[in-house]
Design a protein around this motif. Structure first.
Motif, PDB file in Angstrom:
ATOM      1  N   VAL A   1      51.224  32.776 -74.254  1.00 53.01           N
ATOM      2  CA  VAL A   1      51.221  32.380 -72.847  1.00 53.01           C
ATOM      3  C   VAL A   1      51.333  30.869 -72.726  1.00 53.01           C
ATOM      4  N   LEU A   2      51.951  30.446 -71.646  1.00 52.51           N
ATOM      5  CA  LEU A   2      52.010  29.038 -71.273  1.00 52.51           C
ATOM      6  C   LEU A   2      50.687  28.673 -70.612  1.00 52.51           C
ATOM      7  N   VAL A   3      50.091  27.607 -71.057  1.00 49.18           N
ATOM      8  CA  VAL A   3      48.799  27.160 -70.522  1.00 49.18           C
ATOM      9  C   VAL A   3      49.060  25.932 -69.660  1.00 49.18           C
ATOM     10  N   VAL A   4      48.860  26.067 -68.350  1.00 45.23           N
ATOM     11  CA  VAL A   4      49.160  24.985 -67.414  1.00 45.23           C
ATOM     12  C   VAL A   4      47.878  24.581 -66.696  1.00 45.23           C
ATOM     13  N   ARG A   5      47.533  23.321 -66.813  1.00 43.72           N
ATOM     14  CA  ARG A   5      46.322  22.790 -66.175  1.00 43.72           C
ATOM     15  C   ARG A   5      46.696  21.886 -65.009  1.00 43.72           C
ATOM     16  N   ASP A   6      45.995  22.071 -63.891  1.00 44.64           N
ATOM     17  CA  ASP A   6      46.143  21.152 -62.765  1.00 44.64           C
ATOM     18  C   ASP A   6      45.225  19.967 -63.022  1.00 44.64           C
ATOM     19  N   GLU A   7      45.812  18.828 -63.350  1.00 41.41           N
ATOM     20  CA  GLU A   7      45.008  17.655 -63.723  1.00 41.41           C
ATOM     21  C   GLU A   7      44.226  17.089 -62.551  1.00 41.41           C
ATOM     22  N   THR A   8      44.683  17.353 -61.330  1.00 45.30           N
ATOM     23  CA  THR A   8      43.968  16.830 -60.166  1.00 45.30           C
ATOM     24  C   THR A   8      42.667  17.574 -59.931  1.00 45.30           C
ATOM     25  N   HIS A   9      42.712  18.901 -60.029  1.00 41.14           N
ATOM     26  CA  HIS A   9      41.555  19.713 -59.653  1.00 41.14           C
ATOM     27  C   HIS A   9      40.867  20.381 -60.837  1.00 41.14           C
ATOM     28  N   GLY A  10      41.497  20.359 -62.027  1.00 37.75           N
ATOM     29  CA  GLY A  10      40.836  20.814 -63.238  1.00 37.75           C
ATOM     30  C   GLY A  10      40.947  22.279 -63.574  1.00 37.75           C
ATOM     31  N   ASN A  11      41.622  23.073 -62.756  1.00 36.17           N
ATOM     32  CA  ASN A  11      41.744  24.507 -63.046  1.00 36.17           C
ATOM     33  C   ASN A  11      42.976  24.778 -63.902  1.00 36.17           C
ATOM     34  N   THR A  12      42.999  25.953 -64.533  1.00 38.39           N
ATOM     35  CA  THR A  12      44.068  26.316 -65.460  1.00 38.39           C
ATOM     36  C   THR A  12      44.650  27.667 -65.090  1.00 38.39           C
ATOM     37  N   ALA A  13      45.949  27.825 -65.277  1.00 35.78           N
ATOM     38  CA  ALA A  13      46.637  29.093 -65.041  1.00 35.78           C
ATOM     39  C   ALA A  13      47.530  29.402 -66.236  1.00 35.78           C
ATOM     40  N   PHE A  14      47.947  30.667 -66.326  1.00 36.81           N
ATOM     41  CA  PHE A  14      48.685  31.150 -67.489  1.00 36.81           C
ATOM     42  C   PHE A  14      49.869  32.011 -67.055  1.00 36.81           C
ATOM     43  N   CYS A  15      50.957  31.911 -67.832  1.00 33.75           N
ATOM     44  CA  CYS A  15      52.090  32.810 -67.641  1.00 33.75           C
ATOM     45  C   CYS A  15      52.701  33.105 -69.004  1.00 33.75           C
ATOM     46  N   ASN A  16      53.125  34.351 -69.206  1.00 32.00           N
ATOM     47  CA  ASN A  16      53.749  34.681 -70.489  1.00 32.00           C
ATOM     48  C   ASN A  16      55.201  34.215 -70.511  1.00 32.00           C
ATOM     49  N   LEU A  17      55.857  34.368 -71.659  1.00 31.05           N
ATOM     50  CA  LEU A  17      57.181  33.790 -71.873  1.00 31.05           C
ATOM     51  C   LEU A  17      58.292  34.720 -71.390  1.00 31.05           C
ATOM     52  N   TYR A  18      59.396  34.126 -71.006  1.00 28.06           N
ATOM     53  CA  TYR A  18      60.591  34.863 -70.583  1.00 28.06           C
ATOM     54  C   TYR A  18      61.155  35.642 -71.762  1.00 28.06           C
ATOM     55  N   GLU A  19      61.465  36.917 -71.522  1.00 33.36           N
ATOM     56  CA  GLU A  19      61.899  37.794 -72.615  1.00 33.36           C
ATOM     57  C   GLU A  19      63.356  37.620 -73.013  1.00 33.36           C
ATOM     58  N   GLY A  20      64.164  37.011 -72.162  1.00 34.33           N
ATOM     59  CA  GLY A  20      65.558  36.812 -72.533  1.00 34.33           C
ATOM     60  C   GLY A  20      66.531  37.411 -71.544  1.00 34.33           C
TER      61      GLY A  20
END
Length: 432
Positions: A125-144
């Motif tokens: 999964v892609l780990v994306v953090r919002d640096e302003t507010h400190g929360n994190t979200a996730f998304c899996n990778l594109y299959e093609g």
């Protein structure tokens, strides 16, 4: 679609309306101030909160297992087989019904899912953090590029091979790149992609190229290491898969929307999602309740050989991009979508301009060249939707009953879930 706006007048007490406006302004500030950054790529089981080896996640507002049908149910069962939690579909059914395997919504784990949105513990999964507010979200990778993907309800040797490649090659290679380059700031990249012809939902060509450019120094650096072959393979994948950035955009949008959720008195949407049974919305000031309604109406183009009779709803949360001012809310930027999903450039511009009537502001960073660099409309307000009768415009793909993608187009939800959300708002803040 329009309705009698008088039937949906706000009719809120003055003190509640004052608080609502202030809360919506705060929600808008959070939506536009968020700074999503790609910080890591890792197996879901290692980083997603609450994920276990026997958990499977899927898109949409949460359902009980017996409520899942068709391609979405099939995709979950295939996921159990892929993860080694069952030997076959019958075994997967038994494992889920007995509780040995748990099926949960991506929304319950800070994740976001494309179409069926399948996550298992081993998937990167892609780990994306919002640096302003400190929360994190996730998304899996594109299959093609194949129309046969697990998230479209397909399974077979081709699908398994692709998933294993993501797990064993692309995920670890991207993680190694980030260790060398450091985190990648996504909002500047997304803002530039809008100026280069993307709307960052159904068109991600420019964004994928910009991402590839960001990663190229790491690819070159890895050429003299044991990662050289993997780096070349991932570079080739990104070069031929123009949709690859969508998953990053979804994770960025999820992190952004989550940062704006939970503001008392706010009537702004912080989530839109589909499952096999319904379309749902989440409202910032109404905690984690999902307001559910009919599936959207389709205005689309079917790929050769398919018709509306072949279509099936199997979930999808890429419409999170619309909640932060992208996708249908930046549609004017991407006139080349006509070749993919039909329509005209004039209609796309009109669709885009109509969204200003149902939002609380304009994005200071996401600017739309075809609209004289006006900020994209952002912050969908439940009450503005009902007052105007204008519903959100959502770009999206269409799944087929036998698996795979069969078309694309514009989705327009009905007003039912917005009406329910407004009623809940009044119960909470007026009659409480």
């Amino acid at each position: 679609m329009t309705i009698d706006s008088q039937a949906f007048a706000l009719d809120l007490p003055a003190d509640v309306e004052e608080r609502r406006r202030a809360a919506n302004a705060e929600t808008l500030s959070r939506l536009t101030a968020a700074e999503p950054v790609l910080v890591d790529v890792a197996p879901a089981g290692d980083v997603v909160p609450g994920m276990t080896p026997s958990t499977i996640l899927t898109s949409g507002a949460p359902l009980e297992w017996h409520e899942y049908t068709g391609g979405q149910r099939r995709a979950v069962l295939y996921a159990a087989v892929y993860e080694g939690l069952a030997a076959d579909l019958a075994g997967a059914e038994q494992a889920i019904e007995s509780g040995r395997v748990q099926v949960r919504s991506t929304q319950q784990h800070a994740c976001i899912g494309s179409v069926a949105g399948i996550y298992t513990a081993s998937m990167p999964v892609l780990v994306v953090r919002d640096e302003t507010h400190g929360n994190t979200a996730f998304c899996n990778l594109y299959e093609g590029e194949s129309r046969h993907r697990l998230n479209y309800g397909s399974y077979g040797e081709e699908v398994v091979t692709g998933l294993r490649w993501l797990e064993e090659v692309m995920g670890p290679l991207l993680a190694e790149c980030l260790r060398r380059t450091g985190p990648i700031r996504l909002k500047p990249l997304m803002a530039r992609a809008l100026r280069l012809g993307d709307e960052l939902h159904s068109r991600n060509t420019a964004a994928t190229l910009l991402l590839t450019r960001e990663l190229t120094p790491a690819f070159l650096d890895l050429e003299s290491t044991e990662h050289a072959a993997a780096a070349r393979a991932v570079f080739e994948f990104l070069s031929r898969n123009e949709y690859a950035f969508l998953r990053l955009g979804m994770a960025a949008a999820k992190a952004t929307a989550d940062a704006a959720h939970g503001i008392p008195y706010s009537s702004v949407l912080t989530g839109m999602a589909l499952n096999c049974r319904e379309f749902g919305i989440r409202v910032s000031g109404l905690e984690d309740e999902w307001f559910r309604g009919a599936h959207p109406r389709l205005e689309g183009r079917f790929f050769d050989g398919f018709t509306e009779a072949d279509a099936e709803w199997i979930g999808g949360e890429s419409c999170v991009t619309e909640t932060i001012g992208l996708g249908g809310f930046a549609q004017a930027c991407a006139p080349t979508l006509q070749a993919y999903q039909g329509g005209t450039s004039e209609a796309m511009r009109a669709n885009n301009e109509a969204m200003y009537a149902i939002t609380v502001g304009e994005h200071p960073d996401f600017r739309l060249p075809p609209l004289d660099f006006r900020g994209s409309p952002v912050g969908i307000d439940v009450f503005k939707v009902l007052e105007t009768g204008v519903v959100p415009v959502i770009d999206g793909g269409l799944a087929g009953k036998d698996g795979g993608q069969i078309g694309a187009g514009v989705l327009r939800p009905d007003l039912d879930c917005f009406t329910d959300a407004a009623d809940a708002y009044r119960r909470r803040y007026v009659t409480g």
